[in-house]
Design an enzyme around this catalytic site. Structure first.
Site, mmCIF file in Angstrom:
data_model
loop_
_atom_site.group_PDB
_atom_site.id
_atom_site.type_symbol
_atom_site.label_atom_id
_atom_site.label_comp_id
_atom_site.label_asym_id
_atom_site.label_seq_id
_atom_site.Cartn_x
_atom_site.Cartn_y
_atom_site.Cartn_z
ATOM 1 N N CYS A 96 19.989 -13.318 -30.912
ATOM 2 C CA CYS A 96 20.653 -12.647 -29.798
ATOM 3 C C CYS A 96 20.292 -13.355 -28.492
ATOM 4 C CB CYS A 96 20.217 -11.184 -29.729
ATOM 5 S SG CYS A 96 20.850 -10.329 -28.263
ATOM 6 N N HIS A 124 7.250 -6.789 -36.645
ATOM 7 C CA HIS A 124 8.707 -6.875 -36.507
ATOM 8 C C HIS A 124 9.096 -8.346 -36.328
ATOM 9 C CE1 HIS A 124 12.753 -6.451 -34.802
ATOM 10 N NE2 HIS A 124 12.770 -5.249 -35.356
ATOM 11 N N GLU A 126 11.349 -9.830 -34.628
ATOM 12 C CA GLU A 126 11.568 -10.250 -33.242
ATOM 13 C C GLU A 126 10.242 -10.547 -32.558
ATOM 14 O OE1 GLU A 126 12.952 -8.561 -28.911
ATOM 15 O OE2 GLU A 126 13.901 -7.652 -30.659
ATOM 16 N N CYS A 197 17.002 -4.388 -24.045
ATOM 17 C CA CYS A 197 18.380 -4.821 -23.818
ATOM 18 C C CYS A 197 19.279 -3.655 -23.403
ATOM 19 C CB CYS A 197 18.930 -5.530 -25.053
ATOM 20 S SG CYS A 197 19.544 -4.422 -26.336
ATOM 21 N N SER A 226 14.599 -1.185 -35.830
ATOM 22 C CA SER A 226 13.750 -0.678 -34.750
ATOM 23 C C SER A 226 14.525 0.224 -33.803
ATOM 24 C CB SER A 226 13.146 -1.857 -33.970
ATOM 25 O OG SER A 226 12.417 -1.400 -32.852
ATOM 26 N N ASN A 227 15.685 -0.231 -33.337
ATOM 27 C CA ASN A 227 16.414 0.563 -32.336
ATOM 28 C C ASN A 227 16.927 1.873 -32.920
ATOM 29 O OD1 ASN A 227 19.668 0.397 -32.548
ATOM 30 N ND2 ASN A 227 18.774 -1.464 -33.420
ATOM 31 N N SER A 269 22.929 -1.940 -35.061
ATOM 32 C CA SER A 269 23.297 -2.793 -36.198
ATOM 33 C C SER A 269 24.106 -2.044 -37.254
ATOM 34 C CB SER A 269 22.034 -3.401 -36.824
ATOM 35 O OG SER A 269 21.032 -2.425 -36.996
#
Length: 316
Positions: A96, A124, A126, A197, A226-227, A269
């Site tokens: 991303c 994680h 990321e 984000c 996660s989100n 996602s």
């Protein structure tokens, strides 16, 4: 039973781009296409791409010479990037762009020899990718998850210190950690706003509005997203019964049997088809027409690499 839909919900620009990169690569080059890690954290998406010929791997050594390799939306460390570069591979990067922005902040601090602190969740992908942008032995890179971590952290030079954040964190929790960092290290430098984000922030704002009206909240998203987890946690903190579900089949009638209003949202996602399936399932349990709440408009688009900018329908 009333059904309310959060707005915005579901796919963000980074996820759209990452999935398009895999789909277009499959259309142009044919199967197999190798993807390091799940391209996005959603079981439905990953299974769909796997059926079309995507092979998801964790180690570059699993990819044969001459193959096509795609990095997932979560990003990779510099070591992984270098390993891929040393091989006879065609590489496309689905990281991303908002994650790449954080990578650049870390790399800049590393070049200067300044210590950096990343706010994020250990393990994680990321976080692993972002931590892996730092390489200067003169400085240091540290991970904190909570205010408690901040108070036990020791750094070499408090006068040259910066912080960054994972992009999919809880806005409220991150604010608490940043407050602790600024209190503990008064000279610490950070981004003008945290690195969370736009999509994460907007979806948390939307689920907050949803939870004010619904007595049960269903969050469509995979367990490793996660989100999506942060959305369910936020609704629970607001005193609502909230459940993270992969799809409509996960819904238990007992969850919604006594509910006057059920709210539905989806992580960044999760594709909309899963939300539509959830609505259909809720209507079987006596739900009415779904009503979408007013919310923040999103019109951000991230382009795929120019080599993959084709009309997939024409290729097929």
């Amino acid at each position: 039973m009333q059904i309310l839909l959060a707005n915005p919900r579901g796919f963000c620009a980074g996820v759209d781009r990452a999935i398009s990169i895999v789909e277009n690569a499959l259309a142009i080059y044919g199967a197999p296409i190798y993807v390091r890690h799940e391209v996005v954290h959603n079981r439905y998406v990953v299974d769909s791409l796997r059926k079309r010929g995507a092979i998801f791997i964790e180690q570059i050594s699993e990819v044969p010479d001459g193959a096509i390799l795609i990095f997932s939306a979560h990003g990779v460390s510099q070591a992984v990037r270098n390993e891929a570069k040393s091989r006879d591979l065609t590489v496309f990067d689905a990281t991303c762009p908002l994650v790449t922005k954080v990578h650049m902040e870390v790399a800049r601090a590393s070049r200067r020899g300044e210590e950096s602190i990343l706010i994020g969740h250990a393990g994680h992908p990321e976080v692993e990718g972002t931590m892996g942008q730092y390489s200067n032995p003169e400085g240091g890179m540290y991970l904190v998850e909570s205010p408690e971590d901040v108070w036990t952290l020791n750094v070499k030079n408090e006068d040259k210190l910066s912080f960054m954040t994972q992009t999919t964190l809880s806005v409220d929790d991150t604010s608490d950690v940043i407050d602790a960092l600024r209190s503990r290290f008064p000279k610490i430098v950070g981004p003008r706003k945290d690195d969370i984000c736009y999509a994460t922030t907007n979806r948390q704002e939307a689920v907050r509005a949803l939870a004010e009206q619904a007595d049960v909240v269903l969050v469509v998203g995979s367990k490793n997203s996660s989100n999506s987890n942060r959305l369910a946690e936020l609704a629970q903190r607001m005193g609502r019964r909230a459940f993270l579900i992969d799809d409509a089949a996960d819904i238990q009638e007992a969850w919604v049997k006594e509910a006057v209003c059920v709210g539905v949202t989806a992580g960044a996602s999760a594709p909309d088809i899963l939300v539509q399936n959830v609505i259909a399932r809720l209507r079987e349990f006596g739900g009415g027409e779904a009503v979408t709440l007013e919310g923040r408009e999103e019109n951000i688009v991230f382009e795929v690499p120019k080599e993959l900018r084709v009309d997939v329908r024409e290729v097929e």
